[in-house]
Scaffold this active site. Sequence first.
Site, PDB file in Angstrom:
ATOM      1  N   LYS A   1       0.871  -1.098  -0.068  1.00 44.64           N
ATOM      2  CA  LYS A   1      -0.016   0.044   0.239  1.00 44.64           C
ATOM      3  C   LYS A   1       0.939   1.077  -0.017  1.00 44.64           C
ATOM      4  O   LYS A   1       1.492   1.667   1.102  1.00 44.64           O
ATOM      5  CB  LYS A   1      -0.715  -0.085   1.220  1.00 44.64           C
ATOM      6  CG  LYS A   1      -2.138   0.827   1.147  1.00 44.64           C
ATOM      7  CD  LYS A   1      -2.054   1.995   1.211  1.00 44.64           C
ATOM      8  CE  LYS A   1      -1.817   3.022   2.073  1.00 44.64           C
ATOM      9  NZ  LYS A   1      -1.512   4.368   1.671  1.00 44.64           N
TER      10      LYS A   1
ATOM     11  N   CYS B   1      13.933   9.713   7.049  1.00 38.17           N
ATOM     12  CA  CYS B   1      13.945   9.332   8.525  1.00 38.17           C
ATOM     13  C   CYS B   1      15.007   9.630   9.246  1.00 38.17           C
ATOM     14  O   CYS B   1      14.710  10.105  10.500  1.00 38.17           O
ATOM     15  CB  CYS B   1      13.379   7.786   8.526  1.00 38.17           C
ATOM     16  SG  CYS B   1      12.048   7.564   7.416  1.00 38.17           S
TER      17      CYS B   1
ATOM     18  N   GLU C   1       8.962   1.151  11.226  1.00 37.70           N
ATOM     19  CA  GLU C   1       9.982   2.131  11.138  1.00 37.70           C
ATOM     20  C   GLU C   1       9.485   3.401  11.174  1.00 37.70           C
ATOM     21  O   GLU C   1       8.929   3.932  10.383  1.00 37.70           O
ATOM     22  CB  GLU C   1      10.969   1.730  10.068  1.00 37.70           C
ATOM     23  CG  GLU C   1      12.168   2.348   9.811  1.00 37.70           C
ATOM     24  CD  GLU C   1      12.431   3.470   9.471  1.00 37.70           C
ATOM     25  OE1 GLU C   1      12.257   4.500  10.062  1.00 37.70           O
ATOM     26  OE2 GLU C   1      12.850   3.687   8.372  1.00 37.70           O
TER      27      GLU C   1
HETATM   28  P1  ADP Z   1       3.442  10.660   6.868  1.00 36.20           P
HETATM   29  O1  ADP Z   1       2.850  11.566   7.688  1.00 36.20           O
HETATM   30  O2  ADP Z   1       4.777  10.856   6.903  1.00 36.20           O
HETATM   31  O3  ADP Z   1       2.943  10.617   5.508  1.00 36.20           O
HETATM   32  P2  ADP Z   1       1.887   8.549   7.583  1.00 36.20           P
HETATM   33  O4  ADP Z   1       2.068   7.504   8.779  1.00 36.20           O
HETATM   34  O5  ADP Z   1       0.635   9.582   7.820  1.00 36.20           O
HETATM   35  O6  ADP Z   1       3.192   9.291   7.403  1.00 36.20           O
HETATM   36  O7  ADP Z   1       1.731   7.635   6.317  1.00 36.20           O
HETATM   37  C1  ADP Z   1       2.606   6.373   6.115  1.00 36.20           C
HETATM   38  C2  ADP Z   1       1.678   5.491   5.535  1.00 36.20           C
HETATM   39  O8  ADP Z   1       0.786   4.885   6.491  1.00 36.20           O
HETATM   40  C3  ADP Z   1       0.807   5.983   4.249  1.00 36.20           C
HETATM   41  O9  ADP Z   1       0.855   4.993   3.169  1.00 36.20           O
HETATM   42  C4  ADP Z   1      -0.512   5.878   4.804  1.00 36.20           C
HETATM   43  O10 ADP Z   1      -1.417   6.182   3.808  1.00 36.20           O
HETATM   44  C5  ADP Z   1      -0.638   5.001   5.708  1.00 36.20           C
HETATM   45  N1  ADP Z   1      -1.369   5.144   6.769  1.00 36.20           N
HETATM   46  C6  ADP Z   1      -1.866   6.414   7.343  1.00 36.20           C
HETATM   47  N2  ADP Z   1      -2.998   6.036   8.200  1.00 36.20           N
HETATM   48  C7  ADP Z   1      -2.954   4.800   8.524  1.00 36.20           C
HETATM   49  C8  ADP Z   1      -3.734   3.911   9.395  1.00 36.20           C
HETATM   50  N3  ADP Z   1      -4.404   4.402  10.211  1.00 36.20           N
HETATM   51  N4  ADP Z   1      -3.285   2.376   9.391  1.00 36.20           N
HETATM   52  C9  ADP Z   1      -2.371   1.951   8.265  1.00 36.20           C
HETATM   53  N5  ADP Z   1      -1.855   3.055   7.418  1.00 36.20           N
HETATM   54  C10 ADP Z   1      -2.159   4.031   7.571  1.00 36.20           C
END
Ligand code: ADP
Length: 467
Positions: free
Chosen positions: A168, A275, A241
């Site tokens: 994803k 990161c 991570e």
């Molecule tokens: P950033 O703020 O660096 O974009 P995120 O942690 O929001 O980091 O996003 C990292 C990944 O996690 C993206 O692919 C995002 O779509 C996904 N993501 C966001 N919210 C969730 C969630 N609740 N569960 C699983 N994946 C998520």
Amino acid sequence: MEERAALLARVSAGHGTEIKDPATGEVIGRVAFGTPGDVAAAVDTAAKAQPGWAALDDQERCAALMRAADAIDAHAEELAYVVSREQGKTMNGLGARYEAAGCAAWVRATASTPLPVEVLVDDGQSRAELHYRPIGVVGAITPWNWPMIIACWQIAPALRMGNTVVQKPSEYTTLTGLAIAAVLNEALPPGVLTAVTGAGDVGDALVRDPRVGKVMFTGSVKTGMKVIEASAGNMPRLTLELGGNDAAIVLPDVDPQAIAEGLFWGAFINNGQTCAAMKRLYVPDAIYDEVVDALAALAAKIPMGVGLDEGNVLGPLQNQMQWNVVNRLVEDAKVRGARVVMGGDPDAAAPGYFYPKTLIADIDNAAPLVQEEQFGPALPIIRYTDLEQAVEWANGVDVGLGASVWSADRDTALAIAARLQAGTVWINSHGGIDPRVPFGGAKRSGYGLEFGVEGLKAVSVPQVISG
Ligand code: ADP
């Protein structure tokens, strides 16, 4: 159409959301984003393909991964083009071509890492061996900063160990995620790697799917915590991570000129959207001005601009959200009376999410630019007089991905390194990673290791054969 734009055209949908180049605002393609309802079908595909893939022997899976690495090489310029246009990073420098080459190198290294059966006991009376078995279906959730290589870090070890993968990509870099999956799939059997698109709700559905046995997640601390919660229902294993706020401590015995370049790229790699980039620089009073001057002189020479322009080595930020974070933290630092050595004056009317290279000196350690992860090209440089105080400050945040110590004396540096709460401590450099060397965080930077033999073990179930 430019030849190297072919892959971007291939993964772009005919309808859906317009995706814009963060450097220019130009529409580069479209994505028909998926919904949580699409996850089940993707996991079905992966679950059906998994027994056949796991039944191959390790050598056959490694051979497929080697072919996948060849496919990355064959499409390297096209992959670099996609990531440059969607993520914003420059083709040159530590940018898009570097990321594409890293993908191939990482996939090859993953397929070349030996993982022998471990004989734990063999004393004539009893025998115990440790094997590593496939888990099943692995969910791979990736961020937007290094969207191709982080996908490879998650996908390649998972496949090597006999799992199949549902990937994803971040909603900010979906086309890049689809592009790397398409290229890998040129060499992989059908169903072994499937991509789903969408936002956090799709990621959440993937974590909650009962057939997903492991989630590899790279992203923010906040979302990592949500992943932990969502995993409680079915207990998939997790590798997390998460973010960092890496400190670098310079000791008074260094030559400021000699370390300036390492300091600069440690902090500004990918425009700080990394990161394990250096996000706080602690410099002793005795050489403070020399270090700041050397950094500023070097930074002034680094060209920033549109990623496709071959002369640039730093591009825009990837999105408005991140631009706002950087801008807020720098504005706050100014209000607090910190000294703007360079930058800090973005042209909000100009196209793209450009934020200038920014050095902020004489800033208080308590300032949000120091305490929060800026994830952008704005480095706070904190003056210290007492090394004990610097170590305390370095450890004074709730994350601990990387850290670095800069000194002419290795023993002194090692003694400081041992006291830093971070998953990796570099000496006289910052942020370098190696596919043979495990990488992971301390504290809220997450848990689990990637890369090397530890990374292979992390995407498998240990099984003891006793007797
Ligand atoms: P950033 O703020 O660096 O974009 P995120 O942690 O929001 O980091 O996003 C990292 C990944 O996690 C993206 O692919 C995002 O779509 C996904 N993501 C966001 N919210 C969730 C969630 N609740 N569960 C699983 N994946 C998520």
